[in-house]
Design a protein around this motif. Structure first.
Motif, PDB file in Angstrom:
ATOM      1  N   LEU A  27     -72.860  41.040  25.530  1.00 43.12           N
ATOM      2  CA  LEU A  27     -73.006  39.857  24.682  1.00 43.12           C
ATOM      3  C   LEU A  27     -73.920  38.810  25.310  1.00 43.12           C
ATOM      4  O   LEU A  27     -74.332  37.865  24.627  1.00 43.12           O
ATOM      5  N   ASP A  28     -74.258  38.967  26.581  1.00 44.09           N
ATOM      6  CA  ASP A  28     -75.260  38.090  27.196  1.00 44.09           C
ATOM      7  C   ASP A  28     -76.658  38.438  26.694  1.00 44.09           C
ATOM      8  O   ASP A  28     -77.586  37.641  26.837  1.00 44.09           O
ATOM      9  N   GLU A  29     -76.782  39.624  26.108  1.00 42.32           N
ATOM     10  CA  GLU A  29     -78.093  40.115  25.675  1.00 42.32           C
ATOM     11  C   GLU A  29     -78.190  40.302  24.171  1.00 42.32           C
ATOM     12  O   GLU A  29     -79.276  40.157  23.599  1.00 42.32           O
ATOM     13  N   PHE A  30     -77.089  40.631  23.525  1.00 46.21           N
ATOM     14  CA  PHE A  30     -77.089  40.915  22.092  1.00 46.21           C
ATOM     15  C   PHE A  30     -76.163  39.944  21.369  1.00 46.21           C
ATOM     16  O   PHE A  30     -75.201  39.428  21.946  1.00 46.21           O
ATOM     17  N   SER A  31     -76.440  39.749  20.084  1.00 45.28           N
ATOM     18  CA  SER A  31     -75.529  38.978  19.246  1.00 45.28           C
ATOM     19  C   SER A  31     -74.290  39.819  18.974  1.00 45.28           C
ATOM     20  O   SER A  31     -74.315  41.056  19.125  1.00 45.28           O
ATOM     21  N   PRO A  32     -73.178  39.191  18.574  1.00 44.67           N
ATOM     22  CA  PRO A  32     -71.971  39.984  18.279  1.00 44.67           C
ATOM     23  C   PRO A  32     -72.208  41.062  17.217  1.00 44.67           C
ATOM     24  O   PRO A  32     -71.703  42.185  17.362  1.00 44.67           O
ATOM     25  N   THR A  33     -72.960  40.724  16.173  1.00 48.89           N
ATOM     26  CA  THR A  33     -73.194  41.715  15.119  1.00 48.89           C
ATOM     27  C   THR A  33     -74.067  42.861  15.611  1.00 48.89           C
ATOM     28  O   THR A  33     -73.793  44.028  15.321  1.00 48.89           O
ATOM     29  N   LEU A  34     -75.122  42.546  16.372  1.00 56.04           N
ATOM     30  CA  LEU A  34     -76.014  43.601  16.861  1.00 56.04           C
ATOM     31  C   LEU A  34     -75.298  44.494  17.867  1.00 56.04           C
ATOM     32  O   LEU A  34     -75.453  45.720  17.839  1.00 56.04           O
ATOM     33  N   MET A  35     -74.507  43.899  18.760  1.00 52.81           N
ATOM     34  CA  MET A  35     -73.779  44.705  19.730  1.00 52.81           C
ATOM     35  C   MET A  35     -72.813  45.659  19.034  1.00 52.81           C
ATOM     36  O   MET A  35     -72.719  46.842  19.385  1.00 52.81           O
ATOM     37  N   THR A  36     -72.103  45.164  18.019  1.00 54.00           N
ATOM     38  CA  THR A  36     -71.155  46.017  17.300  1.00 54.00           C
ATOM     39  C   THR A  36     -71.892  47.098  16.511  1.00 54.00           C
ATOM     40  O   THR A  36     -71.424  48.241  16.428  1.00 54.00           O
ATOM     41  N   THR A  37     -73.048  46.752  15.941  1.00 55.21           N
ATOM     42  CA  THR A  37     -73.860  47.743  15.234  1.00 55.21           C
ATOM     43  C   THR A  37     -74.294  48.857  16.161  1.00 55.21           C
ATOM     44  O   THR A  37     -74.174  50.053  15.834  1.00 55.21           O
ATOM     45  N   LEU A  38     -74.826  48.489  17.330  1.00 53.65           N
ATOM     46  CA  LEU A  38     -75.289  49.498  18.286  1.00 53.65           C
ATOM     47  C   LEU A  38     -74.130  50.371  18.761  1.00 53.65           C
ATOM     48  O   LEU A  38     -74.291  51.586  18.938  1.00 53.65           O
ATOM     49  N   ARG A  39     -72.992  49.757  18.947  1.00 49.32           N
ATOM     50  CA  ARG A  39     -71.817  50.514  19.386  1.00 49.32           C
ATOM     51  C   ARG A  39     -71.522  51.659  18.424  1.00 49.32           C
ATOM     52  O   ARG A  39     -71.343  52.816  18.846  1.00 49.32           O
ATOM     53  N   PHE A  40     -71.470  51.355  17.139  1.00 42.84           N
ATOM     54  CA  PHE A  40     -71.100  52.386  16.164  1.00 42.84           C
ATOM     55  C   PHE A  40     -72.265  53.288  15.798  1.00 42.84           C
ATOM     56  O   PHE A  40     -72.054  54.443  15.418  1.00 42.84           O
ATOM     57  N   ALA A  41     -73.500  52.793  15.912  1.00 42.22           N
ATOM     58  CA  ALA A  41     -74.658  53.652  15.661  1.00 42.22           C
ATOM     59  C   ALA A  41     -74.718  54.763  16.706  1.00 42.22           C
ATOM     60  O   ALA A  41     -74.982  55.931  16.379  1.00 42.22           O
ATOM     61  N   ILE A  42     -74.466  54.411  17.962  1.00 42.74           N
ATOM     62  CA  ILE A  42     -74.450  55.421  19.025  1.00 42.74           C
ATOM     63  C   ILE A  42     -73.291  56.391  18.828  1.00 42.74           C
ATOM     64  O   ILE A  42     -73.447  57.615  18.954  1.00 42.74           O
ATOM     65  N   ALA A  43     -72.122  55.855  18.494  1.00 47.36           N
ATOM     66  CA  ALA A  43     -70.941  56.705  18.305  1.00 47.36           C
ATOM     67  C   ALA A  43     -71.064  57.596  17.075  1.00 47.36           C
ATOM     68  O   ALA A  43     -70.338  58.596  16.967  1.00 47.36           O
ATOM     69  N   ALA A  44     -71.965  57.246  16.146  1.00 44.37           N
ATOM     70  CA  ALA A  44     -72.123  58.021  14.911  1.00 44.37           C
ATOM     71  C   ALA A  44     -73.118  59.169  15.050  1.00 44.37           C
ATOM     72  O   ALA A  44     -73.273  59.956  14.113  1.00 44.37           O
ATOM     73  N   VAL A  45     -73.768  59.306  16.203  1.00 47.46           N
ATOM     74  CA  VAL A  45     -74.755  60.374  16.407  1.00 47.46           C
ATOM     75  C   VAL A  45     -74.190  61.761  16.113  1.00 47.46           C
ATOM     76  O   VAL A  45     -74.873  62.612  15.520  1.00 47.46           O
ATOM     77  N   PRO A  46     -72.929  62.065  16.473  1.00 46.08           N
ATOM     78  CA  PRO A  46     -72.383  63.397  16.163  1.00 46.08           C
ATOM     79  C   PRO A  46     -72.379  63.739  14.671  1.00 46.08           C
ATOM     80  O   PRO A  46     -72.236  64.920  14.312  1.00 46.08           O
ATOM     81  N   CYS A  47     -72.538  62.733  13.792  1.00 45.27           N
ATOM     82  CA  CYS A  47     -72.577  63.023  12.358  1.00 45.27           C
ATOM     83  C   CYS A  47     -73.742  63.936  12.005  1.00 45.27           C
ATOM     84  O   CYS A  47     -73.743  64.572  10.939  1.00 45.27           O
ATOM     85  N   LEU A 185     -75.704  43.471   7.953  1.00 44.05           N
ATOM     86  CA  LEU A 185     -75.192  42.150   8.325  1.00 44.05           C
ATOM     87  C   LEU A 185     -75.997  41.558   9.474  1.00 44.05           C
ATOM     88  O   LEU A 185     -76.285  40.352   9.493  1.00 44.05           O
ATOM     89  N   THR A 186     -76.392  42.402  10.416  1.00 42.00           N
ATOM     90  CA  THR A 186     -77.196  41.928  11.545  1.00 42.00           C
ATOM     91  C   THR A 186     -78.549  41.400  11.064  1.00 42.00           C
ATOM     92  O   THR A 186     -79.000  40.332  11.501  1.00 42.00           O
ATOM     93  N   LEU A 187     -79.200  42.128  10.163  1.00 43.07           N
ATOM     94  CA  LEU A 187     -80.481  41.674   9.636  1.00 43.07           C
ATOM     95  C   LEU A 187     -80.330  40.369   8.863  1.00 43.07           C
ATOM     96  O   LEU A 187     -81.214  39.511   8.901  1.00 43.07           O
ATOM     97  N   ALA A 188     -79.200  40.222   8.168  1.00 40.56           N
ATOM     98  CA  ALA A 188     -78.983  39.020   7.363  1.00 40.56           C
ATOM     99  C   ALA A 188     -78.671  37.808   8.228  1.00 40.56           C
ATOM    100  O   ALA A 188     -79.122  36.692   7.929  1.00 40.56           O
ATOM    101  N   THR A 189     -77.913  37.996   9.306  1.00 38.06           N
ATOM    102  CA  THR A 189     -77.492  36.859  10.131  1.00 38.06           C
ATOM    103  C   THR A 189     -78.472  36.567  11.260  1.00 38.06           C
ATOM    104  O   THR A 189     -78.730  35.398  11.578  1.00 38.06           O
TER     105      THR A 189
END
Length: 291
Positions: A27-47, A185-189
């Motif tokens: 969170l020192d580097e990313f906004s809360p929305t972007l950090m949460t987005t990246l978290r789930f984007a990485i975790a969604a790779v197995p899809c 949401l990240t793009l909007a905020t």
């Protein structure tokens, strides 16, 4: 439990505890929305490699928006607004209190006397923590972080309806369902420009934190936890979650030099004690339906 599975259960708890520290650093580097987005984007790779589980889209979305999106987005905002990492790890685990309460209200699952006692103890602990609000974080930050256990609890109950599916596949698709609206949401905020700038200037520390959060804490750890719950009774597995706040608090003390006043420390210990009583109690009884 087999020794190897006991090791896995402890490993998952340690990973989840350290994830709170990784979130604070990210969170020192990313906004809360972007950090949460990246978290789930990485975790969604197995899809890319697994099929969508046999779960309806409405149920899949409902589970994802509560168990993942709502819980972790509130957690990110709460930490970003100053809620200490160690305290956050305790508050999140209070989901056990809300899960039992919601199950009683919605499904007639009457808590046992031991569970009722645990609820009372954990509630007292939360009230003690409330008494420390305003010293190093605001009331609004505390209100945001309390969304975590409530959303977590609702997601737990919804997850019951997704039966006879592979846990790894299910969690991967839950992450994908969360990542898509989070990106919008990240793009909007944040705006497209700042979002691209944060991604293109990501540091090695930020990348490591996101891999830990997305690939290890969310994808691998949840899969291991689901496998353990599949192979053993919940009463044998779930108590290992009590290690999470201890790991999170200890790691926060070492990394961020987080200190706990006497009232807050007593409240945290009381919450964990109440959760222990709830988790170690027998399963609740189902209230008979009245004609």
């Amino acid at each position: 439990m087999k020794p190897a599975d006991v090791f896995l259960a402890v490993l998952v708890a340690v990973i989840w505890g350290l994830a709170f520290v990784a979130s604070r650093i990210a969170l020192d580097e990313f906004s809360p929305t972007l950090m949460t987005t990246l978290r789930f984007a990485i975790a969604a790779v197995p899809c890319l490699f697994v099929r969508k589980p046999d779960v309806s889209w409405p149920l899949l979305i409902a589970i994802s928006f509560t168990l993942f999106l709502g819980q972790f987005l509130a957690q990110a905002y709460g930490i970003a607004q100053g809620v200490p990492v160690g305290l956050t790890s305790v508050i999140v685990q209070s989901q056990a209190l809300f899960t039992i309460g919601f199950a009683a209200a919605l499904f007639g699952e009457r808590p046992t006397p031991m569970q009722t006692a645990g609820i009372g103890i954990a509630t007292v602990g939360l009230l003690m923590i409330c008494g420390t609000v305003g010293y190093d974080f605001s009331l609004s930050a505390f209100a945001i972080i309390m969304i975590c256990p409530i959303s977590f609890a609702i997601g737990n109950l919804l997850l019951r309806r997704a039966q006879n599916v592979r846990m790894f596949d299910l969690f991967a698709w839950l992450c994908l369902v969360a990542a898509v609206p989070l990106f919008a949401l990240t793009l909007a905020t944040d705006g497209p420009g700042p979002t691209w700038h944060a991604l293109s200037h990501m540091s090695l520390t930020g990348l490591v934190c996101m891999i830990l959060l997305g690939g290890v804490s969310t994808s691998i750890a949840y899969w291991l936890w689901g496998r353990l719950l599949r192979d053993y009774p919940a009463a044998q597995v779930v108590p290992f979650a009590l290690l999470v706040p201890f790991v999170g608090s200890a790691a926060s003390s070492l990394v961020f030099h987080e200190t706990f006043g006497s009232l807050r420390l007593a409240g945290m210990v009381t919450v964990i004690g109440g959760i222990a009583v709830m988790l170690l109690a027998k399963r609740p009884q189902i209230l008979p339906k009245i004609a």
